[in-house]
Design a protein around this motif. Structure first.
Motif, PDB file in Angstrom:
ATOM      1  N   PHE A  42      11.612  16.643   5.552  1.00 20.69           N
ATOM      2  CA  PHE A  42      11.267  17.221   4.442  1.00 20.69           C
ATOM      3  C   PHE A  42       9.815  16.298   3.946  1.00 20.69           C
ATOM      4  N   ASP A  43       8.862  17.170   3.524  1.00 20.38           N
ATOM      5  CA  ASP A  43       7.735  16.682   2.765  1.00 20.38           C
ATOM      6  C   ASP A  43       6.963  17.940   2.021  1.00 20.38           C
ATOM      7  N   MET A  44       6.298  17.497   0.960  1.00 23.58           N
ATOM      8  CA  MET A  44       5.685  18.632   0.221  1.00 23.58           C
ATOM      9  C   MET A  44       4.547  19.098   0.959  1.00 23.58           C
ATOM     10  N   VAL A  45       3.876  18.552   1.735  1.00 21.08           N
ATOM     11  CA  VAL A  45       2.685  18.799   2.600  1.00 21.08           C
ATOM     12  C   VAL A  45       2.924  19.519   3.868  1.00 21.08           C
TER      13      VAL A  45
ATOM     14  N   PRO B   1       8.712   6.265  -9.021  1.00 18.65           N
ATOM     15  CA  PRO B   1       9.189   7.356  -9.422  1.00 18.65           C
ATOM     16  C   PRO B   1       9.527   8.628  -8.391  1.00 18.65           C
ATOM     17  N   HIS B   2       8.890   8.636  -7.359  1.00 17.01           N
ATOM     18  CA  HIS B   2       8.922   9.366  -6.216  1.00 17.01           C
ATOM     19  C   HIS B   2      10.649   9.216  -5.923  1.00 17.01           C
ATOM     20  N   VAL B   3      10.920   7.912  -5.609  1.00 21.39           N
ATOM     21  CA  VAL B   3      12.130   7.559  -4.967  1.00 21.39           C
ATOM     22  C   VAL B   3      13.167   7.715  -5.891  1.00 21.39           C
TER      23      VAL B   3
ATOM     24  N   SER C 210      13.462  10.183  -7.992  1.00 24.97           N
ATOM     25  CA  SER C 210      13.595  11.552  -8.385  1.00 24.97           C
ATOM     26  C   SER C 210      14.245  12.422  -7.023  1.00 24.97           C
ATOM     27  N   VAL C 211      13.642  11.663  -5.884  1.00 29.44           N
ATOM     28  CA  VAL C 211      14.303  12.147  -4.577  1.00 29.44           C
ATOM     29  C   VAL C 211      15.737  11.974  -4.643  1.00 29.44           C
ATOM     30  N   TYR C 212      16.285  10.833  -5.049  1.00 28.07           N
ATOM     31  CA  TYR C 212      17.412  10.159  -4.814  1.00 28.07           C
ATOM     32  C   TYR C 212      18.306  10.884  -5.839  1.00 28.07           C
TER      33      TYR C 212
ATOM     34  N   SER D 209      12.430   3.188   2.574  1.00 20.36           N
ATOM     35  CA  SER D 209      11.517   2.134   3.308  1.00 20.36           C
ATOM     36  C   SER D 209      10.252   2.068   2.409  1.00 20.36           C
ATOM     37  N   SER D 210      10.194   2.851   1.323  1.00 14.88           N
ATOM     38  CA  SER D 210       8.935   2.908   0.328  1.00 14.88           C
ATOM     39  C   SER D 210       8.875   1.299  -0.111  1.00 14.88           C
ATOM     40  N   THR D 211       7.600   1.076  -0.712  1.00 15.28           N
ATOM     41  CA  THR D 211       7.419  -0.282  -1.430  1.00 15.28           C
ATOM     42  C   THR D 211       7.655   0.304  -2.853  1.00 15.28           C
TER      43      THR D 211
ATOM     44  N   GLY E 241       3.241  -4.397   8.381  1.00 10.59           N
ATOM     45  CA  GLY E 241       2.720  -3.781   9.939  1.00 10.59           C
ATOM     46  C   GLY E 241       1.797  -2.803   9.605  1.00 10.59           C
ATOM     47  N   GLY E 242       1.758  -2.011   8.317  1.00  9.80           N
ATOM     48  CA  GLY E 242       0.648  -1.042   8.344  1.00  9.80           C
ATOM     49  C   GLY E 242       0.673   0.241   9.161  1.00  9.80           C
ATOM     50  N   THR E 243      -0.188   1.151   9.388  1.00 10.76           N
ATOM     51  CA  THR E 243       0.183   2.261  10.221  1.00 10.76           C
ATOM     52  C   THR E 243       0.107   1.902  11.626  1.00 10.76           C
TER      53      THR E 243
ATOM     54  N   ALA F 161      11.039  -9.452  -1.267  1.00 10.19           N
ATOM     55  CA  ALA F 161      10.447 -10.204  -0.153  1.00 10.19           C
ATOM     56  C   ALA F 161       8.975  -9.713  -0.101  1.00 10.19           C
ATOM     57  N   LYS F 162       8.979  -8.234   0.147  1.00 10.86           N
ATOM     58  CA  LYS F 162       7.793  -7.569   0.508  1.00 10.86           C
ATOM     59  C   LYS F 162       6.584  -7.909  -0.774  1.00 10.86           C
ATOM     60  N   ILE F 163       7.023  -7.917  -1.963  1.00  9.13           N
ATOM     61  CA  ILE F 163       5.921  -8.095  -3.164  1.00  9.13           C
ATOM     62  C   ILE F 163       5.426  -9.542  -3.233  1.00  9.13           C
TER      63      ILE F 163
ATOM     64  N   LEU G 169      -3.575  -3.380  -4.211  1.00 12.40           N
ATOM     65  CA  LEU G 169      -3.520  -3.496  -5.813  1.00 12.40           C
ATOM     66  C   LEU G 169      -2.302  -3.012  -6.037  1.00 12.40           C
ATOM     67  N   LYS G 170      -1.676  -1.961  -5.600  1.00 12.20           N
ATOM     68  CA  LYS G 170      -0.456  -1.479  -5.931  1.00 12.20           C
ATOM     69  C   LYS G 170       0.858  -2.608  -5.717  1.00 12.20           C
ATOM     70  N   ASP G 171       0.782  -3.396  -4.462  1.00  7.40           N
ATOM     71  CA  ASP G 171       1.864  -4.206  -4.708  1.00  7.40           C
ATOM     72  C   ASP G 171       1.735  -5.385  -5.534  1.00  7.40           C
TER      73      ASP G 171
HETATM   74  P1  NAD Z   1       1.357   8.602   2.014  1.00  8.99           P
HETATM   75  O1  NAD Z   1       0.695   8.799   0.546  1.00  8.99           O
HETATM   76  O2  NAD Z   1       0.494   8.754   3.267  1.00  8.99           O
HETATM   77  O3  NAD Z   1       2.798   9.327   2.220  1.00  8.99           O
HETATM   78  C1  NAD Z   1       3.662   9.609   1.270  1.00  8.99           C
HETATM   79  C2  NAD Z   1       4.241  10.874   1.536  1.00  8.99           C
HETATM   80  O4  NAD Z   1       5.439  11.019   0.455  1.00  8.99           O
HETATM   81  C3  NAD Z   1       3.335  12.176   1.570  1.00  8.99           C
HETATM   82  O5  NAD Z   1       3.352  12.845   2.792  1.00  8.99           O
HETATM   83  C4  NAD Z   1       3.807  12.951   0.315  1.00  8.99           C
HETATM   84  O6  NAD Z   1       3.343  14.149   0.469  1.00  8.99           O
HETATM   85  C5  NAD Z   1       5.243  12.623   0.590  1.00  8.99           C
HETATM   86  N1  NAD Z   1       6.082  12.898  -0.870  1.00  8.99           N
HETATM   87  C6  NAD Z   1       5.589  12.660  -1.988  1.00  8.99           C
HETATM   88  N2  NAD Z   1       6.428  13.149  -2.830  1.00  8.99           N
HETATM   89  C7  NAD Z   1       7.541  13.398  -2.172  1.00  8.99           C
HETATM   90  C8  NAD Z   1       8.755  14.179  -2.538  1.00  8.99           C
HETATM   91  N3  NAD Z   1       9.127  14.127  -3.885  1.00  8.99           N
HETATM   92  N4  NAD Z   1       9.656  14.584  -1.382  1.00  8.99           N
HETATM   93  C9  NAD Z   1       9.161  14.699  -0.303  1.00  8.99           C
HETATM   94  N5  NAD Z   1       8.038  14.005   0.266  1.00  8.99           N
HETATM   95  C10 NAD Z   1       7.200  13.524  -1.012  1.00  8.99           C
HETATM   96  O7  NAD Z   1       1.884   6.904   1.730  1.00  8.99           O
HETATM   97  P2  NAD Z   1       2.103   6.077   3.207  1.00  8.99           P
HETATM   98  O8  NAD Z   1       0.617   5.318   3.166  1.00  8.99           O
HETATM   99  O9  NAD Z   1       2.738   6.510   4.006  1.00  8.99           O
HETATM  100  O10 NAD Z   1       3.128   4.933   2.355  1.00  8.99           O
HETATM  101  C11 NAD Z   1       4.273   5.194   1.952  1.00  8.99           C
HETATM  102  C12 NAD Z   1       4.938   3.854   1.484  1.00  8.99           C
HETATM  103  O11 NAD Z   1       4.964   2.824   2.431  1.00  8.99           O
HETATM  104  C13 NAD Z   1       4.340   3.456   0.327  1.00  8.99           C
HETATM  105  O12 NAD Z   1       5.587   3.041  -0.762  1.00  8.99           O
HETATM  106  C14 NAD Z   1       3.285   2.372   0.611  1.00  8.99           C
HETATM  107  O13 NAD Z   1       3.191   1.310  -0.588  1.00  8.99           O
HETATM  108  C15 NAD Z   1       4.200   1.805   1.708  1.00  8.99           C
HETATM  109  N6  NAD Z   1       3.447   1.001   2.847  1.00  8.99           N
HETATM  110  C16 NAD Z   1       2.453   1.628   3.220  1.00  8.99           C
HETATM  111  C17 NAD Z   1       1.452   1.111   4.020  1.00  8.99           C
HETATM  112  C18 NAD Z   1       0.275   1.537   4.606  1.00  8.99           C
HETATM  113  O14 NAD Z   1      -0.458   0.772   5.378  1.00  8.99           O
HETATM  114  N7  NAD Z   1      -0.163   2.699   4.372  1.00  8.99           N
HETATM  115  C19 NAD Z   1       2.018  -0.300   4.852  1.00  8.99           C
HETATM  116  C20 NAD Z   1       3.310  -0.832   4.040  1.00  8.99           C
HETATM  117  C21 NAD Z   1       3.952  -0.284   3.285  1.00  8.99           C
END
Ligand code: NAD
Length: 292
Positions: free
Chosen positions: A29-32, A68-70, A72-74, A91-93, A120-122, A167-169, A242-244
């Motif tokens: 599930f994703d909104m996109v 807030p996303h985490v 509301s989703v849970y 696994s969100s930060t 580890g990033g993308t 640990a992450k932040i 900046l977020k972290d």
């Molecule tokens: P992103 O914005 O690319 O992806 C987030 C996804 O969540 C989007 O597709 C969005 O549509 C979806 N979403 C938002 N609200 C939703 C909801 N209510 N229900 C379902 N889907 C929803 O972000 P990302 O880069 O994939 O990062 C995700 C998490 O990982 C963040 O917490 C970020 O801090 C962390 N993170 C990112 C990286 C990186 O390099 N991008 C590295 C380490 C950690």
């Protein structure tokens, strides 16, 4: 296993693909819609809401933008729809406080929940080489391990709920401070007349050495493969750092713990982002010192 995956962005998309590759059955599930299509094209089932994504699965994984996303989703879906006993992995930060609150609510409803933020990033998400920092009960960590190993190489139990986020932040705060220190030292040495490469070679065999100096040097031309040598493209973005830093300074404030350098780092990255550099790699912070 049958796994529900919520949040299929830059990180969640490739992580979900790696689970499919390793033979798990996925509901996503994703909104996109485009993000969902990339996974349904590979055989995942489309769920029409976060709650539906959690119905009838063995485990739920979420990879969402922020706290807030985490929440509301849970609290507004997953915890009402999943079967008690389901393993929940976020696994969100996010901030450790929210992670602990949501884990508490989950436990009260009979779920096993862990926070498992990643580094580890993308690139790591694509390659399946992420590091997972896990907070939660040891038995839940053990259960989650075989799933997390499909997406990462280094899976570490950090203690109770929220400790993965801690640990992450805290690690990223150290990284930001270290990067700014390296940028400051590198740019000053060059300004005072030293060749940047020669100075880096000295720092890297002396007490100034750190990951930012020897692996990810912010001075252009010092390391061929570092983002600094390709216009600060790719890598780990300023806005993600900046977020972290904002999460860590807020956590420190709540704990009444001083983070003088962390707070300064947060302000410097805020200014750097405000100057239009949010999309560049975080080593571009050297632009505050080196204008050319
Ligand atoms: P992103 O914005 O690319 O992806 C987030 C996804 O969540 C989007 O597709 C969005 O549509 C979806 N979403 C938002 N609200 C939703 C909801 N209510 N229900 C379902 N889907 C929803 O972000 P990302 O880069 O994939 O990062 C995700 C998490 O990982 C963040 O917490 C970020 O801090 C962390 N993170 C990112 C990286 C990186 O390099 N991008 C590295 C380490 C950690």
């Amino acid at each position: 296993m049958k796994i529900g995956f919520i949040g299929l962005g830059h990180m969640g998309g490739p992580m979900a693909r790696n689970l499919l590759k390793r033979g798990h059955t996925l509901k996503v599930f994703d909104m996109v819609p485009d993000a969902v299509k990339k996974l349904t094209d590979l055989g995942a089932e489309h769920a029409t809401s976060a709650g539906k994504c959690a119905e009838g699965v063995d485990a739920v994984i979420s990879m969402l933008p922020s706290s807030p996303h985490v929440r509301s989703v849970y609290t507004g879906g997953v915890l009402d729809s999943a079967t008690a006993g389901t393993l929940l992995i976020d696994s969100s930060t996010i901030d450790p406080h929210t992670a602990r609150d949501v884990a508490f609510d989950a436990k009260a409803k009979g779920f096993h929940m862990i926070d498992a933020p990643v580094s580890g990033g993308t690139g790591g998400a694509e390659a399946g080489t992420l590091t997972f920092m896990v907070g939660g009960e040891l038995a839940d960590f053990e259960k989650a391990k075989s799933i997390l190993e499909c997406m990462g190489k280094n899976i570490v139990h950090c203690g109770g709920a929220g400790n993965g986020q801690v640990a992450k932040i805290c690690n990223n705060m150290m990284l930001a401070i270290e990067m700014i220190a390296t940028a400051e030292g590198m740019s000053l040495a060059a300004k005072l007349g030293m060749d940047a490469k020669v100075f880096a070679s000295i720092a890297n065999t002396s007490s100034g050495r750190c990951w930012s100096s020897d692996t990810y040097n912010p001075y252009p031309g010092v390391l061929e493969n570092a983002p600094a040598s390709r216009g600060y493209t790719g890598g780990f973005g300023v806005d993600l750092m900046l977020k972290d830093l904002t999460l860590v300074t807020e956590a420190a404030k709540a704990a009444k713990h001083p983070v003088m350098l962390g707070a300064a780092a947060q302000q410097l990255y805020q200014m750097h982002s405000g100057n239009g550099n949010g999309g560049l790699d975080f080593s571009s912070i050297i632009k505050l010192y080196k204008k050319d």
